[in-house]
Design a protein around this motif. Structure first.
Motif, PDB file in Angstrom:
ATOM      1  N   VAL A  19      -5.635  -3.448   4.492  1.00  0.00           N
ATOM      2  CA  VAL A  19      -6.254  -2.461   3.607  1.00  0.00           C
ATOM      3  C   VAL A  19      -5.763  -1.086   4.021  1.00  0.00           C
ATOM      4  O   VAL A  19      -5.269  -0.884   5.133  1.00  0.00           O
ATOM      5  N   THR A  78      -2.603   4.304  -3.681  1.00  0.00           N
ATOM      6  CA  THR A  78      -3.702   3.356  -3.478  1.00  0.00           C
ATOM      7  C   THR A  78      -4.638   3.767  -2.348  1.00  0.00           C
ATOM      8  O   THR A  78      -5.624   3.071  -2.088  1.00  0.00           O
ATOM      9  N   GLN A 138      -9.987 -10.097  -7.185  1.00  0.00           N
ATOM     10  CA  GLN A 138     -10.920  -9.418  -6.294  1.00  0.00           C
ATOM     11  C   GLN A 138     -11.260 -10.322  -5.106  1.00  0.00           C
ATOM     12  O   GLN A 138     -11.375 -11.541  -5.257  1.00  0.00           O
ATOM     13  N   THR A 171      -8.144  -1.243  -2.102  1.00  0.00           N
ATOM     14  CA  THR A 171      -7.103  -2.212  -2.433  1.00  0.00           C
ATOM     15  C   THR A 171      -6.683  -2.956  -1.172  1.00  0.00           C
ATOM     16  O   THR A 171      -6.868  -2.464  -0.046  1.00  0.00           O
ATOM     17  N   ILE A 230      -3.478  -6.256  -4.511  1.00  0.00           N
ATOM     18  CA  ILE A 230      -2.343  -5.706  -5.249  1.00  0.00           C
ATOM     19  C   ILE A 230      -1.011  -6.276  -4.783  1.00  0.00           C
ATOM     20  O   ILE A 230       0.022  -5.988  -5.394  1.00  0.00           O
ATOM     21  N   PHE A 265      -8.376   4.128  -3.216  1.00  0.00           N
ATOM     22  CA  PHE A 265      -9.080   3.013  -3.850  1.00  0.00           C
ATOM     23  C   PHE A 265      -9.174   1.834  -2.894  1.00  0.00           C
ATOM     24  O   PHE A 265      -8.308   1.659  -2.025  1.00  0.00           O
ATOM     25  N   ALA A 284      -5.912  -7.482 -11.454  1.00  0.00           N
ATOM     26  CA  ALA A 284      -5.838  -7.743 -10.018  1.00  0.00           C
ATOM     27  C   ALA A 284      -7.026  -8.581  -9.581  1.00  0.00           C
ATOM     28  O   ALA A 284      -8.170  -8.265  -9.908  1.00  0.00           O
ATOM     29  N   LEU A 321       0.835  -1.200   0.000  1.00  0.00           N
ATOM     30  CA  LEU A 321       0.000   0.000   0.000  1.00  0.00           C
ATOM     31  C   LEU A 321       0.869   1.249   0.000  1.00  0.00           C
ATOM     32  O   LEU A 321       1.922   1.295   0.634  1.00  0.00           O
ATOM     33  N   PHE A 341     -12.656  -5.593  -3.033  1.00  0.00           N
ATOM     34  CA  PHE A 341     -11.320  -5.010  -2.920  1.00  0.00           C
ATOM     35  C   PHE A 341     -10.388  -5.708  -3.917  1.00  0.00           C
ATOM     36  O   PHE A 341     -10.467  -6.933  -4.099  1.00  0.00           O
ATOM     37  N   SER A 342      -9.496  -4.936  -4.514  1.00  0.00           N
ATOM     38  CA  SER A 342      -8.519  -5.490  -5.452  1.00  0.00           C
ATOM     39  C   SER A 342      -7.240  -5.863  -4.700  1.00  0.00           C
ATOM     40  O   SER A 342      -6.692  -5.060  -3.935  1.00  0.00           O
TER      41      SER A 342
END
Length: 421
Positions: free
Chosen positions: A230, A172, A201, A177, A212, A175, A199, A168, A209-210
């Protein structure tokens, strides 16, 4: 007719010869190049003896460097391993089972960062949200996984690393993520992310949430391995997070770690500091300090022994040199060399031998250290103070060791030296 004999002429009177001034009988003072040239006579004319003499000195210096640099490199590798165990990290949190629960202030991490010896602070917070592989999966399949709001600087505080993807950051924060701990990634089925691919989900708190990034295992904090991390702001906007941290990770200077631990409770929760728990410094910190002190004492002892051996070798070499070169000493004294010049010659030769042996030993010790540390994968730790001090000490010991032979050589009379040479 006889010629009268001519009387012999009187001899010409001899001119008066004035005696030379006493000062003009003193031997000329030698310049530094002349002194160096005299000191190099024995080095140039007896190359085999010079090589063997320098070899003995170089072995002593090389030994000093090896027994100092290799244990220092080993110590450096050991200290790095101990540091990776969190010797400079503290964990601050309220009691997890407290009723009613203790809530740290929203700016608790900023308050902890104001402590002088603190070098870094990060925070995580339990959002109490549930995580699923999809909106149709059984909630019981992912029991035991936590959803934590995380600050962007968490990884350096835990000495953690990303195994796949990225962590993170500010880009990001706007968003939804997520980054998965190693255990959470295995249970959710995303152990590795395809570079450049879409990415995956996951379903967190009824929001998509994606993913990453995936973290490597974090030995310092097993809770992170079983968590879904997150961003702080997405946790507020998407999951209803109140912004209060649950756990603080505080990194401080090692020599001040106990003092920082004492003031952290009152700093982060001044209303009731007694309910805040601070993890004690790792037992590895004590081991690290003891290891450092033990190795330091060992280095000094081994270096002293190596220097002593080198000094004895120099003294022995110079005594033998005087015995071998009595005829040369007598010839120089007969040609007008003073005792001081003879002493200076042998002192210079002793220092030159020391310098040659010291330089050769330093190069040999450095090469041996580099080869050994490279073979073991250790960081190279070359104590520059020991290198410089060892070389200077070797020169000083060489001068002291050559002092007695030089004085002995200067006391030889020309007749005695030529007779016994």
């Amino acid at each position: 007719m006889t010629t009268p004999a001519t009387p012999p002429s009187a001899p010409d009177p001899q001119p008066d010869v004035e005696p030379l001034p006493r000062a003009s009988l003193r031997p000329a003072r030698l310049a530094f190049p002349d002194v160096l040239a005299l000191g190099l006579i024995g080095v140039r004319t007896r190359k085999a003896r010079t090589a063997l003499s320098a070899l003995g000195i170089s072995l002593g210096v090389a030994t000093m460097i090896v027994v100092t640099a290799i244990p220092a490199s080993s110590q450096q590798a050991l200290l790095a391993q101990l540091s990776a165990m969190g010797t400079d990290t503290l964990k601050v949190q309220p009691p997890p089972d407290q009723k009613p629960p203790v809530l740290l202030p929203a700016d608790a991490d900023a308050m902890a960062a104001r402590i002088g010896p603190v070098t870094g602070v990060s925070a995580v917070a339990n959002t109490h949200a549930e995580v699923h592989r999809s909106d149709r999966s059984d909630p019981a399949d992912y029991a035991g996984l936590s959803v934590l709001a995380s600050r962007d600087n968490l990884l350096p505080l835990l000495d953690a690393h990303v195994a796949s993807g990225r962590f993170l950051d500010r880009s990001t924060d706007r968003f939804p993520t997520a980054v998965l701990g190693s255990v959470a990634a295995t249970r959710l089925g995303f152990t590795r992310l395809a570079p450049g691919g879409p990415a995956p989900q996951i379903y967190v708190g009824h929001r998509w949430f994606s993913v990453i990034g995936v973290l490597a295992p974090t030995p310092l904090s097993p809770d992170i391995d079983r968590s879904v991390l997150v961003g702080w702001e997405p946790a507020r906007t998407e999951l209803g997070f109140d912004g209060r941290p649950t756990v603080l990770y505080v990194k401080a200077e090692e020599d001040q770690i106990e003092a920082v631990a004492d003031v952290l409770p009152a700093t982060v929760y001044p209303e009731l500091p007694g309910v805040v728990t601070v993890s004690r410094p790792s037992d590895a910190l004590t081991a690290k300090r003891k290891t450092k002190n033990t190795f330091s004492a060992l280095f000094l002892g081994l270096a002293a022994v190596a220097l002593l051996v080198g000094g004895v070798g120099i003294a022995n070499t110079m005594v033998i040199s005087v015995l071998e070169r009595r005829r040369e000493i007598g010839l120089r004294r007969a040609l007008g060399a003073s005792r001081g010049q003879v002493r200076l010659q042998f002192l210079t030769e002793s220092v030159v031998l020391s310098a040659l042996g010291g330089l050769a030993g330093t190069a040999t010790g450095l090469l041996a250290t580099l080869a050994y540390t490279a073979a073991h994968g250790w960081p190279v730790a070359l104590p520059l103070g020991v290198l410089a001090g060892g070389l200077l000490s070797t020169l000083a010991i060489g001068a002291l060791a050559g002092l007695y032979p030089a004085v002995r050589a200067s006391r030889l009379s020309p007749t005695e030296a030529l007779a016994t040479g």
